[in-house]
Design a protein around this motif. Structure first.
Motif, PDB file in Angstrom:
ATOM      1  N   MET A 140      -0.254   4.690   3.123  1.00 48.34           N
ATOM      2  CA  MET A 140      -0.427   5.038   1.715  1.00 48.34           C
ATOM      3  C   MET A 140      -1.612   5.981   1.515  1.00 48.34           C
ATOM      4  O   MET A 140      -1.533   6.921   0.729  1.00 48.34           O
ATOM      5  N   ILE A 141      -2.683   5.737   2.237  1.00 46.96           N
ATOM      6  CA  ILE A 141      -3.858   6.588   2.088  1.00 46.96           C
ATOM      7  C   ILE A 141      -3.555   8.006   2.560  1.00 46.96           C
ATOM      8  O   ILE A 141      -3.961   8.993   1.932  1.00 46.96           O
ATOM      9  N   SER A 142      -2.826   8.131   3.651  1.00 43.88           N
ATOM     10  CA  SER A 142      -2.583   9.452   4.218  1.00 43.88           C
ATOM     11  C   SER A 142      -1.458  10.218   3.530  1.00 43.88           C
ATOM     12  O   SER A 142      -1.460  11.453   3.531  1.00 43.88           O
ATOM     13  N   GLU A 143      -0.490   9.513   2.918  1.00 40.07           N
ATOM     14  CA  GLU A 143       0.691  10.217   2.423  1.00 40.07           C
ATOM     15  C   GLU A 143       0.976  10.033   0.937  1.00 40.07           C
ATOM     16  O   GLU A 143       1.963  10.569   0.429  1.00 40.07           O
ATOM     17  N   ALA A 144       0.136   9.296   0.233  1.00 45.20           N
ATOM     18  CA  ALA A 144       0.410   9.025  -1.184  1.00 45.20           C
ATOM     19  C   ALA A 144       0.551  10.309  -1.993  1.00 45.20           C
ATOM     20  O   ALA A 144       1.418  10.413  -2.878  1.00 45.20           O
ATOM     21  N   GLY A 145      -0.289  11.296  -1.718  1.00 42.52           N
ATOM     22  CA  GLY A 145      -0.249  12.531  -2.498  1.00 42.52           C
ATOM     23  C   GLY A 145       1.051  13.286  -2.383  1.00 42.52           C
ATOM     24  O   GLY A 145       1.446  14.013  -3.321  1.00 42.52           O
ATOM     25  N   ASN A 146       1.738  13.132  -1.274  1.00 43.02           N
ATOM     26  CA  ASN A 146       2.999  13.840  -1.074  1.00 43.02           C
ATOM     27  C   ASN A 146       4.210  13.078  -1.590  1.00 43.02           C
ATOM     28  O   ASN A 146       5.299  13.656  -1.711  1.00 43.02           O
ATOM     29  N   PHE A 147       4.020  11.799  -1.877  1.00 42.63           N
ATOM     30  CA  PHE A 147       5.136  10.962  -2.332  1.00 42.63           C
ATOM     31  C   PHE A 147       4.664  10.129  -3.528  1.00 42.63           C
ATOM     32  O   PHE A 147       4.451   8.921  -3.420  1.00 42.63           O
ATOM     33  N   PRO A 148       4.490  10.773  -4.677  1.00 42.97           N
ATOM     34  CA  PRO A 148       3.905  10.082  -5.841  1.00 42.97           C
ATOM     35  C   PRO A 148       4.725   8.899  -6.337  1.00 42.97           C
ATOM     36  O   PRO A 148       4.159   7.925  -6.833  1.00 42.97           O
ATOM     37  N   ASP A 149       6.047   8.952  -6.196  1.00 42.46           N
ATOM     38  CA  ASP A 149       6.862   7.829  -6.657  1.00 42.46           C
ATOM     39  C   ASP A 149       6.594   6.586  -5.818  1.00 42.46           C
ATOM     40  O   ASP A 149       6.446   5.478  -6.348  1.00 42.46           O
ATOM     41  N   VAL A 150       6.518   6.786  -4.516  1.00 45.50           N
ATOM     42  CA  VAL A 150       6.219   5.681  -3.613  1.00 45.50           C
ATOM     43  C   VAL A 150       4.815   5.151  -3.868  1.00 45.50           C
ATOM     44  O   VAL A 150       4.583   3.940  -3.907  1.00 45.50           O
ATOM     45  N   ALA A 151       3.858   6.084  -4.059  1.00 44.63           N
ATOM     46  CA  ALA A 151       2.471   5.681  -4.317  1.00 44.63           C
ATOM     47  C   ALA A 151       2.359   4.884  -5.613  1.00 44.63           C
ATOM     48  O   ALA A 151       1.635   3.881  -5.680  1.00 44.63           O
ATOM     49  N   GLN A 152       3.066   5.335  -6.639  1.00 42.30           N
ATOM     50  CA  GLN A 152       3.012   4.638  -7.925  1.00 42.30           C
ATOM     51  C   GLN A 152       3.584   3.239  -7.801  1.00 42.30           C
ATOM     52  O   GLN A 152       3.046   2.280  -8.366  1.00 42.30           O
ATOM     53  N   TYR A 153       4.668   3.101  -7.053  1.00 44.29           N
ATOM     54  CA  TYR A 153       5.266   1.783  -6.848  1.00 44.29           C
ATOM     55  C   TYR A 153       4.280   0.859  -6.138  1.00 44.29           C
ATOM     56  O   TYR A 153       4.091  -0.297  -6.549  1.00 44.29           O
ATOM     57  N   TYR A 154       3.645   1.365  -5.088  1.00 37.46           N
ATOM     58  CA  TYR A 154       2.687   0.558  -4.331  1.00 37.46           C
ATOM     59  C   TYR A 154       1.501   0.166  -5.209  1.00 37.46           C
ATOM     60  O   TYR A 154       1.037  -0.978  -5.172  1.00 37.46           O
ATOM     61  N   TYR A 155       1.033   1.113  -6.000  1.00 38.47           N
ATOM     62  CA  TYR A 155      -0.113   0.825  -6.871  1.00 38.47           C
ATOM     63  C   TYR A 155       0.232  -0.267  -7.884  1.00 38.47           C
ATOM     64  O   TYR A 155      -0.509  -1.239  -8.040  1.00 38.47           O
ATOM     65  N   GLU A 156       1.358  -0.112  -8.558  1.00 34.43           N
ATOM     66  CA  GLU A 156       1.715  -1.040  -9.632  1.00 34.43           C
ATOM     67  C   GLU A 156       2.043  -2.436  -9.109  1.00 34.43           C
ATOM     68  O   GLU A 156       1.711  -3.441  -9.758  1.00 34.43           O
ATOM     69  N   HIS A 157       2.684  -2.508  -7.955  1.00 33.02           N
ATOM     70  CA  HIS A 157       3.213  -3.794  -7.495  1.00 33.02           C
ATOM     71  C   HIS A 157       2.368  -4.472  -6.429  1.00 33.02           C
ATOM     72  O   HIS A 157       2.542  -5.674  -6.176  1.00 33.02           O
ATOM     73  N   VAL A 158       1.459  -3.725  -5.802  1.00 28.86           N
ATOM     74  CA  VAL A 158       0.607  -4.330  -4.781  1.00 28.86           C
ATOM     75  C   VAL A 158      -0.859  -4.264  -5.195  1.00 28.86           C
ATOM     76  O   VAL A 158      -1.531  -5.303  -5.303  1.00 28.86           O
ATOM     77  N   ILE A 159      -1.369  -3.082  -5.446  1.00 24.83           N
ATOM     78  CA  ILE A 159      -2.798  -2.940  -5.744  1.00 24.83           C
ATOM     79  C   ILE A 159      -3.168  -3.642  -7.047  1.00 24.83           C
ATOM     80  O   ILE A 159      -4.165  -4.374  -7.100  1.00 24.83           O
ATOM     81  N   VAL A 160      -2.391  -3.431  -8.086  1.00 26.06           N
ATOM     82  CA  VAL A 160      -2.709  -4.062  -9.377  1.00 26.06           C
ATOM     83  C   VAL A 160      -2.695  -5.587  -9.249  1.00 26.06           C
ATOM     84  O   VAL A 160      -3.596  -6.274  -9.744  1.00 26.06           O
ATOM     85  N   ARG A 161      -1.688  -6.115  -8.572  1.00 27.66           N
ATOM     86  CA  ARG A 161      -1.621  -7.578  -8.409  1.00 27.66           C
ATOM     87  C   ARG A 161      -2.761  -8.087  -7.528  1.00 27.66           C
ATOM     88  O   ARG A 161      -3.347  -9.137  -7.813  1.00 27.66           O
ATOM     89  N   GLY A 162      -3.080  -7.345  -6.476  1.00 28.55           N
ATOM     90  CA  GLY A 162      -4.176  -7.760  -5.607  1.00 28.55           C
ATOM     91  C   GLY A 162      -5.512  -7.749  -6.313  1.00 28.55           C
ATOM     92  O   GLY A 162      -6.327  -8.672  -6.153  1.00 28.55           O
ATOM     93  N   ARG A 163      -5.747  -6.702  -7.095  1.00 30.36           N
ATOM     94  CA  ARG A 163      -6.999  -6.634  -7.855  1.00 30.36           C
ATOM     95  C   ARG A 163      -7.088  -7.783  -8.856  1.00 30.36           C
ATOM     96  O   ARG A 163      -8.171  -8.329  -9.093  1.00 30.36           O
ATOM     97  N   ASN A 164      -5.967  -8.147  -9.436  1.00 22.87           N
ATOM     98  CA  ASN A 164      -5.984  -9.237 -10.409  1.00 22.87           C
ATOM     99  C   ASN A 164      -6.369 -10.562  -9.762  1.00 22.87           C
ATOM    100  O   ASN A 164      -7.055 -11.395 -10.384  1.00 22.87           O
ATOM    101  N   LEU A 165      -5.950 -10.764  -8.513  1.00 17.25           N
ATOM    102  CA  LEU A 165      -6.341 -11.989  -7.803  1.00 17.25           C
ATOM    103  C   LEU A 165      -7.860 -12.058  -7.651  1.00 17.25           C
ATOM    104  O   LEU A 165      -8.486 -13.094  -7.936  1.00 17.25           O
ATOM    105  N   LEU A 166      -8.455 -10.958  -7.195  1.00 21.17           N
ATOM    106  CA  LEU A 166      -9.910 -10.943  -7.014  1.00 21.17           C
ATOM    107  C   LEU A 166     -10.633 -11.030  -8.356  1.00 21.17           C
ATOM    108  O   LEU A 166     -11.671 -11.691  -8.457  1.00 21.17           O
ATOM    109  N   ARG A 167     -10.078 -10.393  -9.366  1.00 20.05           N
ATOM    110  CA  ARG A 167     -10.699 -10.431 -10.698  1.00 20.05           C
ATOM    111  C   ARG A 167     -10.787 -11.866 -11.214  1.00 20.05           C
ATOM    112  O   ARG A 167     -11.833 -12.300 -11.723  1.00 20.05           O
ATOM    113  N   GLN A 168      -9.696 -12.602 -11.073  1.00 16.76           N
ATOM    114  CA  GLN A 168      -9.696 -13.969 -11.581  1.00 16.76           C
ATOM    115  C   GLN A 168     -10.661 -14.864 -10.793  1.00 16.76           C
ATOM    116  O   GLN A 168     -11.311 -15.737 -11.375  1.00 16.76           O
TER     117      GLN A 168
END
Length: 211
Positions: free
Chosen positions: A117-145
């Motif tokens: 994701m770090i190396s190729e997100a810029g070339n595949f924005p749809d894939v990056a957006q999916y990963y951000y919304e469904h993995v990063i956002v949920r992961g950050r919420n765990l640490l936030r709580q």
């Protein structure tokens, strides 16, 4: 009649195909990256034709998303369940969340997705957006709580939570990336157990609210 007996070998093979395709796809995504992964190669490793692959996944993007759903979503589900069920201190909760992520993602082939994701997100924005919304956002919420719980209980000192989330997870992310970049070349030898123990020691003592 017993369902297992009634199911023919051909039917069982058909039922197993999606899992076989996802396992092959993960291997190729991690080893080659998103752009260089070819569906023909994924299908061949899974022992099917490219046409058969398309019966289950209509594009490489959908195949990648399915890999994430099968591999990483259950880990996030476990983390969310841990938040609900945990009745101990926030210190052990935060530690448990980080160690569980490392055990089930970072230390497994799924950890290679982070580097991808770090190396190729810029070339595949749809894939990056999916990963951000469904993995990063949920992961950050765990640490936030976990942080909010510790601050509210007086265990942790007040910090900027959003910045703290970045600082808490960055070393774990770097350990994961190292495994799929410099480590295979023998560049620097790091013991993950010692690394994580040191990170958690610095982190938890840094967050501790002094009496």
């Amino acid at each position: 009649m017993n369902q297992d007996v009634a199911t023919s070998p051909r039917q069982r093979r058909k039922q197993a195909r999606p899992a076989e395709l996802l396992a092959a796809a993960l291997d190729h995504f991690v080893e080659r990256g998103f752009a260089a992964t070819k569906l023909d190669d994924v299908a061949a490793q899974a022992g099917v034709s490219k046409g058969t692959l398309y019966l289950y996944f209509d594009s490489k993007e959908e195949l990648f998303k399915a890999v994430i759903r099968q591999g990483i979503f259950p880990v996030l589900d476990q983390g969310e369940a841990m938040l609900v069920q945990h009745d101990g201190d926030a210190r052990s909760l935060l530690q448990g969340l980080l160690l569980r992520w490392w055990e089930l993602v970072g230390a497994t082939p799924l950890g290679g997705i982070s580097k991808l994701m770090i190396s190729e997100a810029g070339n595949f924005p749809d894939v990056a957006q999916y990963y951000y919304e469904h993995v990063i956002v949920r992961g950050r919420n765990l640490l936030r709580q976990a942080l909010e719980r510790g601050i509210a209980a007086g265990e942790f000192r007040a910090v900027d939570i959003e910045s703290a989330i970045d600082v808490i997870f960055a070393p774990v992310m770097m350990l994961t990336i190292w495994r799929y970049s410099l480590a295979p070349c023998g560049c620097g030898r790091q013991d993950p157990e010692t690394y994580l123990r040191t990170h958690l020691d610095l982190l938890l003592n840094g967050l501790e609210k002094k009496q």
